[in-house]
Design a protein around this motif. Structure first.
Motif, short mmCIF file in Angstrom:
data_model
loop_
_atom_site.label_atom_id
_atom_site.label_comp_id
_atom_site.label_asym_id
_atom_site.label_seq_id
_atom_site.Cartn_x
_atom_site.Cartn_y
_atom_site.Cartn_z
N VAL A 115 0.86 -1.18 0.00
CA VAL A 115 0.00 0.00 0.00
C VAL A 115 0.90 1.23 0.00
O VAL A 115 1.73 1.40 0.90
CB VAL A 115 -0.93 0.03 1.22
CG1 VAL A 115 -1.79 1.29 1.20
CG2 VAL A 115 -1.80 -1.21 1.27
N ILE A 116 0.74 2.08 -0.98
CA ILE A 116 1.52 3.32 -1.06
C ILE A 116 0.88 4.35 -0.13
O ILE A 116 -0.31 4.62 -0.22
CB ILE A 116 1.59 3.83 -2.50
CG1 ILE A 116 2.38 2.85 -3.36
CG2 ILE A 116 2.23 5.22 -2.55
CD1 ILE A 116 2.40 3.19 -4.84
N VAL A 117 1.71 4.91 0.75
CA VAL A 117 1.24 5.86 1.76
C VAL A 117 2.06 7.14 1.67
O VAL A 117 3.21 7.16 2.10
CB VAL A 117 1.35 5.27 3.18
CG1 VAL A 117 0.74 6.22 4.19
CG2 VAL A 117 0.69 3.90 3.26
N PRO A 118 1.52 8.22 1.08
CA PRO A 118 2.24 9.49 1.10
C PRO A 118 2.43 9.97 2.54
O PRO A 118 1.50 9.87 3.36
CB PRO A 118 1.34 10.43 0.30
CG PRO A 118 0.51 9.52 -0.55
CD PRO A 118 0.29 8.30 0.29
N GLU A 119 3.62 10.45 2.84
CA GLU A 119 3.89 10.93 4.21
C GLU A 119 4.56 12.30 4.15
O GLU A 119 5.10 12.67 3.12
CB GLU A 119 4.73 9.89 4.97
CG GLU A 119 6.02 9.45 4.31
CD GLU A 119 7.20 10.37 4.58
OE1 GLU A 119 7.18 11.15 5.55
OE2 GLU A 119 8.15 10.33 3.80
N PRO A 120 4.45 13.08 5.28
CA PRO A 120 3.94 12.75 6.61
C PRO A 120 2.46 12.36 6.57
O PRO A 120 1.68 12.93 5.82
CB PRO A 120 4.13 14.04 7.40
CG PRO A 120 5.09 14.87 6.62
CD PRO A 120 4.88 14.50 5.21
N CYS A 121 2.11 11.39 7.43
CA CYS A 121 0.73 10.90 7.45
C CYS A 121 0.34 10.55 8.87
O CYS A 121 1.18 10.44 9.77
CB CYS A 121 0.57 9.69 6.54
SG CYS A 121 1.52 8.26 7.06
N TYR A 122 -0.94 10.34 9.07
CA TYR A 122 -1.47 9.95 10.37
C TYR A 122 -0.76 8.69 10.86
O TYR A 122 -0.52 7.75 10.09
CB TYR A 122 -2.97 9.72 10.24
CG TYR A 122 -3.66 9.28 11.51
CD1 TYR A 122 -3.42 9.91 12.72
CD2 TYR A 122 -4.57 8.23 11.48
CE1 TYR A 122 -4.06 9.51 13.88
CE2 TYR A 122 -5.23 7.83 12.64
CZ TYR A 122 -4.96 8.47 13.83
OH TYR A 122 -5.59 8.05 14.97
N VAL A 123 -0.43 8.68 12.14
CA VAL A 123 0.43 7.62 12.68
C VAL A 123 -0.19 6.23 12.57
O VAL A 123 0.54 5.23 12.61
CB VAL A 123 0.79 7.90 14.16
CG1 VAL A 123 1.66 9.13 14.29
CG2 VAL A 123 -0.47 8.02 15.02
N ALA A 124 -1.51 6.11 12.43
CA ALA A 124 -2.14 4.80 12.38
C ALA A 124 -2.09 4.15 11.00
O ALA A 124 -2.34 2.94 10.89
CB ALA A 124 -3.61 4.90 12.83
N TYR A 125 -1.79 4.91 9.95
CA TYR A 125 -1.90 4.34 8.61
C TYR A 125 -0.98 3.13 8.42
O TYR A 125 -1.42 2.05 8.00
CB TYR A 125 -1.58 5.40 7.55
CG TYR A 125 -2.64 6.46 7.35
CD1 TYR A 125 -3.88 6.38 7.98
CD2 TYR A 125 -2.40 7.55 6.52
CE1 TYR A 125 -4.84 7.36 7.79
CE2 TYR A 125 -3.35 8.53 6.32
CZ TYR A 125 -4.57 8.43 6.95
OH TYR A 125 -5.52 9.40 6.76
#
Length: 384
Positions: A115-125
């Motif tokens: 799963v690609i997750v752009p960051e900074p992001c919510y800590v739970a992702y």
């Protein structure tokens, strides 16, 4: 004893909660740490909950949630964003958006999917992806670009194992609102590589400059998009635990299947309070959003005046100033600020590598406290 779950044991505790717990043990602390409205749930919503409790609405509801609430959610999405979902087959009520995210990831992912997750992001992702058997793949965003997601960077991160892209807009921790062009670019990437899109839109009503774009309403997105929302932020209903999922029927039905075995249903009383929120509380929401906007402008201006460069947050209730001018890393800055001036902020690195050099400050705090926090932060910077 045999070892416990490796994935869960390897997941660190929440970096947000660590600073909150330290601050809770101190006196005279101004906490800018936890992302929770400082408003009490509007009275009309509380009264609806009290009425429901007094009249015995304390049973289970259907697994998918109260029909009236699902109808109202789908009507609201259609009215605000031209997003079209069938209330009876494509919408379910969850115990907060946190459960909704967990359900969606469990349904979409098979073990080893990326799963690609752009960051900074919510800590739970990232932990939620891992708990569902997936592998989070970080892609950076930059303060210089307003933390907008670059579809080309996302496309470059796609591999044969990529299954989905997970994004939040307006964003926690940056307050960034993704431009429509960036979201359209993500849809094209998803179409090209046959990916799912998971869109956390819990802060949709807290958009100050411009209009929120719901990802599921964009051309070509609907068939592959899961939209997550709820009542915690804009309606100040964090403790009521009511969220929702809108998704294509094949996904929504499987989300209900997991939900019925694990959570059964969201609290009946809370769902009835959410009905009242959608039917009668728009004016209350608008008043709270206007107040957040005033705080946003005062606080961001104040951060800049004390020497901290801060991007203008377009949504949510977070400022994400750069603290590089202090010469400290994010963890050290947050620790020393708390020790010296009793102001609690969250180090930016807990939200991903791109957050290093920043701290997250929640302005969901009364304006006099925000002004005092700025005084203390300025004094701390001058002492450096």
């Amino acid at each position: 004893m045999k070892p416990l779950n490796d994935t869960i044991r390897a997941t660190p505790p929440s970096g947000i909660r660590r600073f909150f717990d330290i601050a809770a043990e101190m006196e005279d602390v101004i906490s800018l740490g936890v992302g929770e409205p400082d408003f009490v749930t509007p009275w009309r919503i509380r009264e609806a909950g009290i009425y429901a409790l007094e009249h015995g609405y304390t049973t289970y509801t259907s697994n998918a949630g109260l029909p009236e609430l699902r109808q109202l959610i789908c009507a609201d999405l259609r009215k605000r964003y031209s997003a079209s979902y069938a209330w009876d087959s494509e919408c379910l009520i969850t115990t907060g958006v946190s459960e909704g995210l967990d359900l969606a990831l469990r349904v979409v992912l098979n073990p080893g999917d990326e799963v690609i997750v752009p960051e900074p992001c919510y800590v739970a992702y990232e932990p939620c992806v891992a708990f569902a058997g997936g592998t989070p793949v970080r892609v950076p965003t930059r303060a210089e670009d307003g933390f907008a997601v670059d579809p080309a960077v996302v496309a470059a991160a796609v591999t044969p194992r990529t299954k989905a892209i997970l994004i939040g807009s307006p964003a926690n921790p940056t307050g960034a609102v993704q431009p429509r062009s960036a979201l359209e670019g993500l849809v094209r990437v998803a179409q090209q590589h046959d990916l799912y899109l998971l869109s956390d839109e819990i802060y949709d009503r807290l958009t100050y400059d411009g209009v929120h774009t719901s990802l599921g309403a964009l051309p070509g997105a609907r068939e592959r998009t899961v939209v997550l929302g709820g009542f915690s932020k804009a309606q100040a209903m964090t403790g009521w635990r009511v969220g929702w999922i809108c998704a294509p029927q094949t996904i929504a039905e499987l989300c209900v299947r997991v939900h019925q075995y694990t959570m059964l249903c969201a609290p009946h009383v809370s769902q009835l309070a959410a009905v009242e929120a959608l039917k009668e509380a728009d004016g209350d929401v608008e008043e709270m959003v206007a107040d957040y906007d005033r705080r946003r402008r005062v606080f961001v201006k104040g951060l800049r005046e004390i020497g901290l460069d801060c991007p203008e947050p377009g949504g949510a209730f977070y400022a994400f100033p750069s603290i590089r001018s202090s010469g400290l890393d994010s963890e050290t800055f947050a620790e020393r600020l708390l020790e010296a001036e009793s102001v609690a902020v969250v180090p930016g690195n807990v939200f991903g590598p791109s957050g290093e050099g920043h701290v997250r400050c929640s302005y969901a705090t009364a304006l006099p406290l925000l002004e005092e926090a700025l005084v203390r932060m300025g004094r701390f910077l001058r002492s450096r």
